[in-house]
Design a protein around this motif. Structure first.
Motif: not given
Lengths: 242, 101
Positions: A65-66, B15, B19
């Motif tokens: 995810l990261v 996350a 992003y």
């Protein structure tokens, strides 16, 4: 072809620039060398994640995810009970601020893409893939799926290496011993020499280098990339009208 | 499959932040109508950012890193092949480190 300087972004499928499997494949192929060093560092991350007592699932979630190496290593360093959530999240943001500048650099190529393709590709943007992408664009590559292909390759290497590193006991404790730390620098150097367009690049690059070196001495983390990159590119813009 | 809920929230927060940095730069500049000056700035980003990544790595390293970088650059110019240039760089830096230069 769209006119330069007038970005138009389409909402659905109609891309104004080329984006297909050929581009994905080209980007993937050209990223294979760098994928090996990413893999080596992913192993190290996996090993350190075990030491920081992240479970296998948590390690994979973080890498998936990261997907930003430097900030993940920093997070592991901060990963103690009770978990300093806000500190880790904020630090991650700061360490990754350099991405802002990289994304800005993609404008000319990505402005004609549909929103889904542009912002989907951007999830996979990492330092190495971005550098390869900008170099490919400078060489005349026009298939905008290049970044996605490169990003996916690096993503797979990073994720699978995290898994192996977390499961298997340290194989590669010190990649620097094998010169693997230099792999990234070497790739960046190789791409940089290909980007030289002549004398107009001299001052921006010189300023970027000096400012980045000084920032790396005085500031923590990856600030030096953002600050050096900003100053250097500003110098280039200022001198433009001369 | 053990996932601590606090860890999960932290990872999701990381996350999201990451992003935002990935999408934000492009989002901002794709919404601006650009003048000549702005266009020139964007054109200078790749070289400046790459220089900013490379320069500190070389100045923090020793003679081995600088020599290896020169070799890498020379091979890249000659062959235009990143893989070969990278391998030459790794071999040179590894060799020079063994000789502890």
């Amino acid at each position: 072809m769209r006119k330069p300087g007038k970005p138009t972004q389409t909402r659905y499928g109609d891309d104004l620039v080329l984006f297909n499997w050929t581009g994905i494949w080209t980007g993937a192929q050209q990223s294979i060398p760098i994928a090996f060093s990413v893999f080596a560092y992913g192993l190290v991350f996996g090993v350190l994640a075990r030491q920081a007592q992240l479970s296998v699932a948590e390690s994979l979630l973080m890498s998936g995810l990261v997907f930003a190496g430097a900030s993940q290593f920093v997070a592991l360093d901060l990963w103690v009970a009770p978990l300093p959530m806000v500190t880790i999240i904020f630090t991650t943001f700061v360490v990754n601020l350099r991405h802002l500048l990289m994304g800005a650099g993609l404008r000319d190529w990505f402005a004609g893409l549909s929103i889904a393709k542009a912002y989907g590709s951007l999830f996979f943007m990492n330092d190495e893939s971005w550098a390869l992408t900008m170099a490919a664009y400078a060489r005349g590559e026009r298939n905008a799926a290049f970044l996605l292909g490169s990003g996916l390759t690096v993503f797979l290497a990073w994720l699978s290496a995290t898994f192996f590193g977390r499961l298997v006991v340290a194989v590669l404790k010190n990649p620097a011993r094998w010169g693997l730390d230099f792999a990234f620098t070497a790739v960046f150097v190789a791409l940089l020499v290909g980007m030289w367009r002549g004398k107009s690049d001299f001052m921006p690059w010189l300023v970027a280098a000096i400012v980045a070196i000084l920032s790396s001495i005085w500031l923590p983390g990856k600030w030096y990339i953002l600050i050096g990159g900003l100053t250097g590119s500003f110098v280039g813009a200022m001198r433009h009208e001369d | 499959m053990k996932i601590d809920s606090l860890a999960l929230i932290t990872i999701c927060g990381m996350a999201l932040m990451t992003y935002i940095t990935r999408a934000g730069g492009f989002w901002i500049v794709s919404r601006l109508s650009l003048g000549k000056r702005m266009e020139a700035w964007l054109n200078h980003i790749p070289g400046a950012v790459l220089t900013a990544i490379v320069a500190p790595a070389l100045s923090a390293g020793g003679l081995a890193e600088v020599v290896a970088a020169l070799a890498t650059g020379a091979v890249a110019v000659r062959s235009g092949n990143i893989l070969i240039a990278m391998l030459v760089g790794i071999v040179v830096v590894c060799g020079l480190r063994i000789l502890s230069l």
